[in-house]
Design a protein around this motif. Sequence first.
Motif, PDB file in Angstrom:
ATOM      1  N   PRO A 142       0.778  -1.174  -0.146  1.00 42.51           N
ATOM      2  CA  PRO A 142      -0.042   0.450   0.022  1.00 42.51           C
ATOM      3  C   PRO A 142       0.745   1.414  -0.256  1.00 42.51           C
ATOM      4  O   PRO A 142       0.165   2.042   0.030  1.00 42.51           O
ATOM      5  CB  PRO A 142      -0.510  -0.154   1.396  1.00 42.51           C
ATOM      6  N   ILE A 145      -0.236   3.984  -2.564  1.00 38.34           N
ATOM      7  CA  ILE A 145      -1.473   4.868  -1.578  1.00 38.34           C
ATOM      8  C   ILE A 145      -1.168   5.211  -0.213  1.00 38.34           C
ATOM      9  O   ILE A 145      -1.697   7.089  -0.456  1.00 38.34           O
ATOM     10  CB  ILE A 145      -2.511   3.583  -1.304  1.00 38.34           C
ATOM     11  N   GLN A 146      -0.079   5.175   0.485  1.00 37.72           N
ATOM     12  CA  GLN A 146       0.293   6.134   1.434  1.00 37.72           C
ATOM     13  C   GLN A 146       0.879   7.173   1.662  1.00 37.72           C
ATOM     14  O   GLN A 146       0.611   8.198   1.788  1.00 37.72           O
ATOM     15  CB  GLN A 146       0.432   4.905   2.288  1.00 37.72           C
ATOM     16  N   HIS A 208      -9.870   9.817   2.948  1.00 42.27           N
ATOM     17  CA  HIS A 208      -9.251   7.728   3.097  1.00 42.27           C
ATOM     18  C   HIS A 208      -9.546   7.222   4.345  1.00 42.27           C
ATOM     19  O   HIS A 208      -9.685   8.186   5.569  1.00 42.27           O
ATOM     20  CB  HIS A 208      -7.182   8.226   3.040  1.00 42.27           C
ATOM     21  N   THR A 210      -7.458   4.389   6.647  1.00 44.36           N
ATOM     22  CA  THR A 210      -5.611   3.250   6.854  1.00 44.36           C
ATOM     23  C   THR A 210      -5.478   2.826   8.472  1.00 44.36           C
ATOM     24  O   THR A 210      -6.273   3.157   9.211  1.00 44.36           O
ATOM     25  CB  THR A 210      -4.296   4.343   6.784  1.00 44.36           C
ATOM     26  N   HIS A 277      -4.754  -3.052  -5.439  1.00 46.51           N
ATOM     27  CA  HIS A 277      -3.451  -4.143  -5.521  1.00 46.51           C
ATOM     28  C   HIS A 277      -3.994  -5.571  -6.249  1.00 46.51           C
ATOM     29  O   HIS A 277      -4.545  -6.257  -5.662  1.00 46.51           O
ATOM     30  CB  HIS A 277      -3.161  -3.481  -4.119  1.00 46.51           C
ATOM     31  N   VAL A 320      -1.580  -0.499  -7.662  1.00 44.25           N
ATOM     32  CA  VAL A 320      -2.434   0.443  -8.475  1.00 44.25           C
ATOM     33  C   VAL A 320      -1.824   1.712  -9.246  1.00 44.25           C
ATOM     34  O   VAL A 320      -2.145   2.437 -10.179  1.00 44.25           O
ATOM     35  CB  VAL A 320      -2.478   1.037  -6.500  1.00 44.25           C
ATOM     36  N   MET A 345      -9.557   3.705  -5.198  1.00 45.84           N
ATOM     37  CA  MET A 345      -7.796   2.977  -4.778  1.00 45.84           C
ATOM     38  C   MET A 345      -8.068   2.190  -3.521  1.00 45.84           C
ATOM     39  O   MET A 345      -7.632   3.370  -2.300  1.00 45.84           O
ATOM     40  CB  MET A 345      -6.927   3.714  -5.216  1.00 45.84           C
ATOM     41  N   THR A 346      -7.532   1.012  -3.405  1.00 45.16           N
ATOM     42  CA  THR A 346      -6.772   0.472  -2.012  1.00 45.16           C
ATOM     43  C   THR A 346      -5.955  -0.140  -2.004  1.00 45.16           C
ATOM     44  O   THR A 346      -6.232  -1.349  -3.299  1.00 45.16           O
ATOM     45  CB  THR A 346      -8.229   0.098  -1.822  1.00 45.16           C
ATOM     46  N   SER A 347      -5.627  -0.750  -1.205  1.00 39.65           N
ATOM     47  CA  SER A 347      -4.086  -1.905  -0.715  1.00 39.65           C
ATOM     48  C   SER A 347      -4.303  -2.580  -0.101  1.00 39.65           C
ATOM     49  O   SER A 347      -4.465  -2.195   1.517  1.00 39.65           O
ATOM     50  CB  SER A 347      -3.361  -1.189  -1.581  1.00 39.65           C
ATOM     51  N   ASN A 355      -5.248   0.207   3.185  1.00 40.67           N
ATOM     52  CA  ASN A 355      -5.698   1.631   2.877  1.00 40.67           C
ATOM     53  C   ASN A 355      -6.555   1.998   1.940  1.00 40.67           C
ATOM     54  O   ASN A 355      -6.719   0.943   1.118  1.00 40.67           O
ATOM     55  CB  ASN A 355      -4.017   3.211   3.244  1.00 40.67           C
ATOM     56  N   TYR A 359     -10.879   9.115  -4.801  1.00 37.48           N
ATOM     57  CA  TYR A 359     -10.746  10.280  -5.802  1.00 37.48           C
ATOM     58  C   TYR A 359     -12.261  10.220  -6.741  1.00 37.48           C
ATOM     59  O   TYR A 359     -12.561   9.627  -7.197  1.00 37.48           O
ATOM     60  CB  TYR A 359      -9.151   9.470  -6.523  1.00 37.48           C
TER      61      TYR A 359
END
Length: 362
Positions: A142, A145-146, A208, A210, A277, A320, A345-347, A355, A359
Amino acid sequence: MKSKTHIYAVATGTGCCIPSVVVKNDHFVNYPFMNEDGTRIETPGEEIVEKFQQITDIRERRYAEPGQTTSDMAVIAARQALEAANFDPERLDYIIMAHNLGDIHEGSNYPDILPTLASRIKQKLGIKNHKTVCYDITFGCPGWIQAAIQANYYIKSGDAKAVLVVGGDTLSRSVDIHDRDTMIFADGAGAAIFEARESDEPVGMLKHVTRTDALEQLDMLAMGASNNPEDKNPCSYLKMKGRLVYNYALSNVPLLAKECLDINGLHLHDVKKVLIHQANAKMDEAILKRLFKLYGEKDMDMNVMPMTIDTLGNSSVATVPTLFDLIVRGKIDGHSLQSGDYVMMTSVGAGMNINAFMYKMP
């Protein structure tokens, strides 16, 4: 009453590096795979590979070229993003690079992380501006994304007007040839330029979520010894407890994804695409199915989740941003994004970290 103007982080340019070396599944047919206890797996190689493809949907993956490092691929992706945004790199406030093992050079599995890869990107781009601050983050798969979440904070706080966020890995150089999980991992890089934009309506990066689970889950993905007991290198190879990772992701990613939708005041039906992901196609499909069930939906629309894992494999933090770039550029058949579309968007990955952010396309 007119809405109050806010600052939002908008991706004005994207890019990716998909390495040119194609490695098909039959490449692994004669690999000397072993169990964790060091015993030889007697199953024929053809059968191992066939079962692997059935489980993951991966039929080929991409490896970095000899002599090509993670930061080299990152620069290719970064240059594409800068060109797409028509952006002068000297105006960048930050470069944030997400990776796991740094610049692993051909013939070695030593993680070269000093100096930071972000600083190497800055040097390779020829950026002279000393106020372009560079640093890396390691957050498992992730990571990109982070890093984008951090860029969003910088922009919304007024500390930055433009941030280059890059993610990349060369996992092919950290795998154990005696471990069947070797077939999952791949190489690549993805990037995006996030710029500050004033808007009366929400746009770009929204809210977001996390989480980190590190008590019982810490070593689900970690560096460890080879399955071959004759290999005495203690912590040299990427190791994954596949079933535990699968169960963890299936139990937690759908809940976090729904939480992300909830805090943004959105329903699953509002989302045009879920960019997840690319770790294992069957796992991702199961995650999406559970997310639909959380909304009382029995039938899921698979078109909401574009996939690249069948040909690109699992390139970790690169999956991603690479997926986002390919869709934006119209390079994935049947998938596109228009102004006003919502994208999640996630992973999930080592840490164990999960997270997600929403968007809204500008």
